[in-house]
Design an enzyme around this catalytic site. Structure first.
Site, PDB file in Angstrom:
ATOM      1  N   TYR A  84      -3.711   3.278  -0.266  1.00  0.00           N
ATOM      2  CA  TYR A  84      -4.199   3.075   1.092  1.00  0.00           C
ATOM      3  C   TYR A  84      -5.662   3.524   1.183  1.00  0.00           C
ATOM      4  CZ  TYR A  84      -4.292   2.793   6.143  1.00  0.00           C
ATOM      5  OH  TYR A  84      -4.601   2.416   7.422  1.00  0.00           O
ATOM      6  N   LEU A  87       0.828  -1.207   0.000  1.00  0.00           N
ATOM      7  CA  LEU A  87       0.000   0.000   0.000  1.00  0.00           C
ATOM      8  C   LEU A  87       0.861   1.255   0.000  1.00  0.00           C
ATOM      9  CD1 LEU A  87      -2.641  -0.981   2.724  1.00  0.00           C
ATOM     10  CD2 LEU A  87      -2.979  -0.996   0.247  1.00  0.00           C
ATOM     11  N   CYS A  88       0.493   2.213  -0.834  1.00  0.00           N
ATOM     12  CA  CYS A  88       1.091   3.549  -0.787  1.00  0.00           C
ATOM     13  C   CYS A  88      -0.039   4.561  -0.934  1.00  0.00           C
ATOM     14  CB  CYS A  88       2.157   3.727  -1.869  1.00  0.00           C
ATOM     15  SG  CYS A  88       1.508   3.809  -3.544  1.00  0.00           S
ATOM     16  N   ALA A  89       0.291   5.803  -1.222  1.00  0.00           N
ATOM     17  CA  ALA A  89      -0.742   6.844  -1.270  1.00  0.00           C
ATOM     18  C   ALA A  89      -1.639   6.712  -2.485  1.00  0.00           C
ATOM     19  CB  ALA A  89      -0.101   8.226  -1.235  1.00  0.00           C
TER      20      ALA A  89
END
Length: 566
Positions: free
Chosen positions: A502, A470-472
């Site tokens: 995310y 997960l990242c932005a």
């Protein structure tokens, strides 16, 4: 400068609290959910009106048909946004409520849609007006998306519900459980609309647009642009995903300005609105936050330091498509005192020059929304209507960014070059000393018994394991997910990895054995650990340097994953 950086680092927890605010995240998550709608609708705009630039015009019936798809996707963006914001905020509230007493997110989405329609839509002869169902209704969608989940949370926490006997199936019981909160929500918005229209003789959506119009205008000024994009770069420099904090505050202006620009362009007028998503993606953050496209190419082709050269060449392609985390954490640029000034200055200078071209030279602002992964120079030219002025601006921007970054690049390149030379000297000295010590030991040492050493054991994976990174926004996380999948395939280990932004993981946690947070989302680890409490899922965060190293080495990425899964 180092003292300043230390002071900034001390403020990081405060910035993280802002980034994690549930209402800001709800707006961000709501937009992320609707990016496919925005891009899908933009495709029809491009097909309908780009040919006009080359003096080709569709037949009126064809244009109407193309615009129908646009009007019933982008044209109802406000309506859709009220539902997606309500869903995201509901998920956040559910994370803090007992697992046996949760809010129904589908019901809050439905209630938000009803509430939005009640206070936004005007009844006209023969039907209803759609004027405020699109980008003009975004501010209203934020308010509705915030209010509805709070009404449901109040009812849920205080057991204000209709309880059914245990024999009644759960789905039927849930229907009656939702009856009171959806009634309170709908009646509240209905009464509010009646009172508001009688008092001001206008709809709430129309009034709120007029109320915030001065802010919209100020945001399009030089100071407003500097504040927005300077803050975005500043937060990223601290190591926090800047757009997560700044975008929710300006997202409504982004969408509204593009709609206004498009209407002006279609009417043959000057599209003079500056602030938009295209301005962020392809001007202020040309190559990613900090306008890092040119400094990446400088690293790749004119750096003398081996470290910078390898980082630049490895990062050049991702940065061209707006993914600059390999640069931010690999160089590093984040919290690197050398790059503080250009990292903040370049985005501001870029957007000021863009505004100058619009205001003084007559160039159009962005009239189309394009995917943020469109290569920066191409996105600027396409998004503003393929104008020659945009081509000229693009070239000037690249030269200007080169000039801004060059002195700082030279300082850092020289610094690393000296460190590399010193390291080579130290290594040679160490090798020579080690050789002497070995020789002395062998001469003095009596025959010894050889001891068999047991190699360190690595957990064995026999069953299929699923990993989520997960990242932005799902781009940086894709790099590590690909590295893990490639390493697993090469080694024949049953592990598959995928990437998401995310917030998109909430409903599918049970499908994964391990969830990895990219560096910019590390502050969300506590919340993620709370989300996975009831699942057989592990969660781990990564640091910047560690994450970049893993993305570049499939064997290390796989080893990290296997060891973490255990």
């Amino acid at each position: 400068m180092n003292g300043l950086i230390k002071q900034i680092e001390k403020m990081k927890p405060t910035f993280e609290q802002i980034s994690n605010n549930p209402y800001l995240r709800a707006i961000r998550d709501g937009f992320i959910s609707l990016i496919p709608v925005i891009l899908f609708s933009s495709f029809f705009i491009l097909v309908a009106y780009v040919p006009n630039i080359f003096n080709f015009y569709w037949a009126p019936s064809t244009e109407v048909s193309l615009m129908k798809a646009y009007n019933f996707s982008m044209g109802i963006l406000g309506l859709l946004m009220s539902a997606t914001i309500a869903k995201s905020l509901t998920d956040n509230f559910n994370g803090k409520l007992p697992k046996t007493n949760q809010i129904n997110p589908v019901s809050t989405m439905v209630a938000a849609i009803i509430g939005f329609l009640l206070i936004s839509v005007d009844a006209i002869e023969g039907g209803i007006s759609l004027d405020f169902m699109g980008s003009k209704g975004l501010l209203t969608s934020f308010i509705v998306g915030f209010v509805v989940p709070n009404i449901y949370r109040f009812c849920t926490k205080n057991n204000i519900t209709i309880k059914m006997p245990k024999e009644v199936p759960n789905n039927i019981s849930q229907t009656f459980k939702d009856l009171i909160p959806i009634t309170i929500s709908t009646v509240s918005f209905w009464l509010f609309d009646i009172l508001f229209r009688n008092a001001l003789d206008t709809s709430f959506s129309s009034w709120v647009i007029e109320l915030f119009q001065p802010i919209f205008s100020a945001a399009d000024g030089y100071f407003g642009l500097a504040l927005i994009f300077g803050a975005m770069a500043f937060f990223w420099f601290v190591g926090i995903h800047g757009p997560s904090i700044v975008e929710p505050a300006v997202s409504a202006i982004y969408i509204s300005n593009v709609a206004i620009n498009l209407e002006l362009f279609q009417n043959g007028e000057h599209a003079d609105k500056v602030l938009s998503q295209g301005t962020q993606y392809f001007v202020a953050t040309l190559g990613g936050t900090g306008a890092t496209l040119m400094v990446t190419l400088m690293f790749a082709f004119i750096a003398r330091s081996k470290q910078l050269k390898s980082i630049g060449r490895a990062s050049a392609v991702p940065v061209l498509f707006g993914v600059n985390e390999p640069m931010l954490f690999g160089a590093p640029i984040v919290l690197n005192p050398v790059f503080f000034i250009p990292f903040i200055t370049a985005p501001i200078a870029n957007v000021w020059l863009f505004k100058f071209f619009i205001d003084e030279i007559g160039m159009n602002g962005f009239i189309y929304n394009l995917p943020w992964t469109t290569p920066g120079p191409l996105g600027l030219i396409m998004g503003t209507g393929f104008a020659l002025k945009a081509v000229i601006l693009t070239l000037i921007l690249l030269v200007m960014d080169f000039v801004i970054y060059y002195p700082f690049f030279k300082v850092y390149d020289k610094q690393l070059l000296e460190e590399e030379a010193q390291k080579r000297t130290d290594d040679n000295t160490e090798v020579q000393a080690s050789a002497t010590d070995v020789q002395t030991t062998l001469e003095a040492q009596a025959p010894c018994v050889e001891v068999e050493r047991t190699p360190a054991t690595t957990p064995v994976i026999r069953q299929e394991k699923n990993v989520l990174v997960l990242c932005a926004n799902g781009a940086t996380s894709g790099m590590l997910a690909n590295a893990i999948s490639s390493g697993a395939k090469e080694s024949g280990i049953p592990i598959s990895a995928t990437a998401m932004a995310y917030g998109q993981h909430k409903d599918i946690i049970s499908e994964f054995d391990l969830i990895i947070l990219a560096p910019q989302m590390a502050s969300m680890l506590a919340e993620l650990e709370n989300d996975i409490e009831d699942y057989d899922t592990k969660a781990v965060s990564t640091s910047g340097a560690e994450y970049i190293a893993l993305t570049r080495d499939t064997e290390k990425a796989l080893q990290f994953t296997v060891n973490t899964i255990g």
